[in-house]
Write a protein that holds these residues in place. Sequence first.
Motif, PDB file in Angstrom:
ATOM      1  N   LEU A 513       0.899  -1.277  -0.047  1.00  0.00           N
ATOM      2  CA  LEU A 513      -0.113  -0.234   0.025  1.00  0.00           C
ATOM      3  C   LEU A 513       0.868   1.194   0.133  1.00  0.00           C
ATOM      4  CD1 LEU A 513      -2.680  -1.146   2.710  1.00  0.00           C
ATOM      5  CD2 LEU A 513      -2.928  -1.104   0.114  1.00  0.00           C
ATOM      6  N   HIS A 665      -5.959   3.387   1.909  1.00  0.00           N
ATOM      7  CA  HIS A 665      -5.370   2.149   2.247  1.00  0.00           C
ATOM      8  C   HIS A 665      -5.719   1.089   0.958  1.00  0.00           C
ATOM      9  CE1 HIS A 665      -9.479   1.964   3.785  1.00  0.00           C
ATOM     10  NE2 HIS A 665      -9.761   0.782   3.279  1.00  0.00           N
ATOM     11  N   ARG A 666      -6.867   1.367   0.211  1.00  0.00           N
ATOM     12  CA  ARG A 666      -7.123   0.612  -0.790  1.00  0.00           C
ATOM     13  C   ARG A 666      -8.074   1.311  -1.934  1.00  0.00           C
ATOM     14  NH1 ARG A 666     -11.538  -4.100  -0.421  1.00  0.00           N
ATOM     15  NH2 ARG A 666     -13.386  -2.805   0.438  1.00  0.00           N
TER      16      ARG A 666
END
Length: 730
Positions: A513, A665-666
């Motif tokens: 990440l 984070h995503r």
Amino acid sequence: MFRFNYIRVVAGLVITCLITNCSLFEKEFIFPSPIAQQASDIGVAGFTAHWEKVLGATSYEIDVTLDSNFTQFVSGYQDKQVEDTSLIIDALEPSTTYYYRVRANISSQTSINSNIIQVVTESLTQPLVYAATEVSSTGFRIHWQKMPIATNYLIDVAADENFQNTLINYNSLRVSPPDTHLLINNVKVNTQYFYRMKIQQSNSFSEYSNTQTVFTSTLSTPVALASTMVELTSFVANWETLSEATSYRIDVSRDALFTQLLDGYDNLLVNATSLTIPNLEANTIYYYRIRAMNDKAISNHSNVIMTTTTNLTTPTAIPATKVQSGGFQANWITVPNAGSYLLQVAIDEDFTQVLPGYNNLAVANNFKLIQPLEANTTYYFRIKAQGLGAVSDYSNVIQVTTNMLTAPVATAPTFQKAFSFTTNWEIQVGIDIYLLDVATNPSFTNFVVGYQNREVIGGTHTLENLDFNTTYYYRLRSRRLAQTSMYSNVIQVNPCISNNCKVASLAFADPNLISQEFTYDIQRRLTSINFPTIPGDRRTQITYHADGLIDKVKHRYNGRGVFEYTYIYDSKVLKEIQKRDDSNNLVELWTFIYNAQGLRISWAVYSDLLKTTLIERFNYTYNSNNEVVEVREEINGTIRKYTYDEQLSPYALFNPDLCFFITTHRDTWRLGNFLDESAFRGFLPIHNITIEDISGTPSEGIVYSYNSKDIALNQIGFFAGTYTFIGCDF
């Protein structure tokens, strides 16, 4: 009952008329005459006549005359047939009395005449003539006001102000509209002339206009200069020196047409180029003009200078004293040159409900005892100074409340968090209810919704759902029965998240990440984003305009530019972003749409500046808390759904227009590569996202740890991450 029976009779007779060819009706029934009503739209050349409708009438006849005996009919208005109940009467004379009456017709029957209405048409407006132009030694051009209704303009030009000696061909010279000026030629040199005009409408004439004067002078026109040393009752008039002049003449007037000349200032001889004008009234407009002279000629008037004498100083009202249940003493600071003061006392701050006897009450001193008054009542007072023929503006307004309860004492807040705090005050014996004000400014004009005179009990009250970076102010009053105290002291509640509080880094445990580190300038603006987990020297740099708006965002890798994003604003709202490569070629154009609340509701990406090729568009949906709860992509439908907690997200500390470049984070809305990290969320949340529904992936729950101020410090679990802060007080 009478009207009902009358209608039945008329209806029956009409039916009978239809059956018997109206022979019986014509012989035995005469229906009522109409009732003429007052005219409307009365003008210079006409009016509108009105009358009441007569049941059964098929038409009407109207007469208009110049006499009440109806012997002098206006052309075209004798027995004039009309089907309506009104008629525009035109082509009339101004300032003339007319009379009209009406009759009703049904079949071959005509009613008797109605009552008579008298109408007087309006007078022609008195015209205005203006100062001459193109003045030479043998001629000049005169000007006058354009009039809306005029057949001709009649011009007089004379060598005397009484117009006894008019010029040949200039005695009531007719000039047809639309001309509003006339060149006067072949007049004598160094001679004063006078001119005026009146308007003709049909056979009527207006009053004469004002009179203007002009000199066919060989002497130049002087230039009047702005006044100086303007005081309450005097000023100094100034003008430029004219080398060929030996003296000057000055006029001073109260009006720009110089019809209200001041005593002693009508063509006053002056041997200088300035003159003090004394003994004037304060706060009054005056006008002056100059003529130059020598032993051979006198010039035309100069330009006109307008000067306003200064006004009396506005008095300053100061707090009332001797406040009792039945009165108080109003006080104010004395004003120089004031002979007296005018005092107003009212029960409303707009002074629409002034107390009897206190509507500009003249007071010689700088104080006045106001009594008797109602107990437990709020009053307002203000003052004007008067003197030197002028009256000042009103002073500031002082509010006084008689027979007030003891004001409560507000104390410091407790349990302050990002979106809430608890107000506190000392409990007063015998008081059950307090009135709480909470505002976002110390003058308490911007109240928090629901917190203007909010009734509360006890000694504390907690406010929630506040703005995390706003300063709040609170104050109280105590109330018992019908009595209300004065305000308490004001408590200022600074946000627990100050403007200096910034995010230093977003670090995620998963090395795959993207983590970020942030650098700020002395103005606490984000200027650089570093990527410690990406190989090489990868960074994003932000520059700003002088007004603090973002100028450019530049992606750099190992010292070279990769992409540059240029921000374009409209009224400080982000309108579009142009993305270009290191050769300055346009890669993408981003455009944005906002709703009435200023919330971004659409982000569109095009491949060209003309917006002909849409790559993708994201449309946002908000909940009642102004949080993004759904994102729809133009082609693929819903791509995101979000659920939030009630605590503060660190993302709220960034400039919201940088949302595209702040890591998550995503949650990347667009698929980029490690050299083009411009695809993060299209918004920055205020609260923390606890559930993410990303199209094509399982729904994810996110857990946070918080500090005592309800600010998220860490993400816990699969997407673990840590937020580091700088400049914060926690």
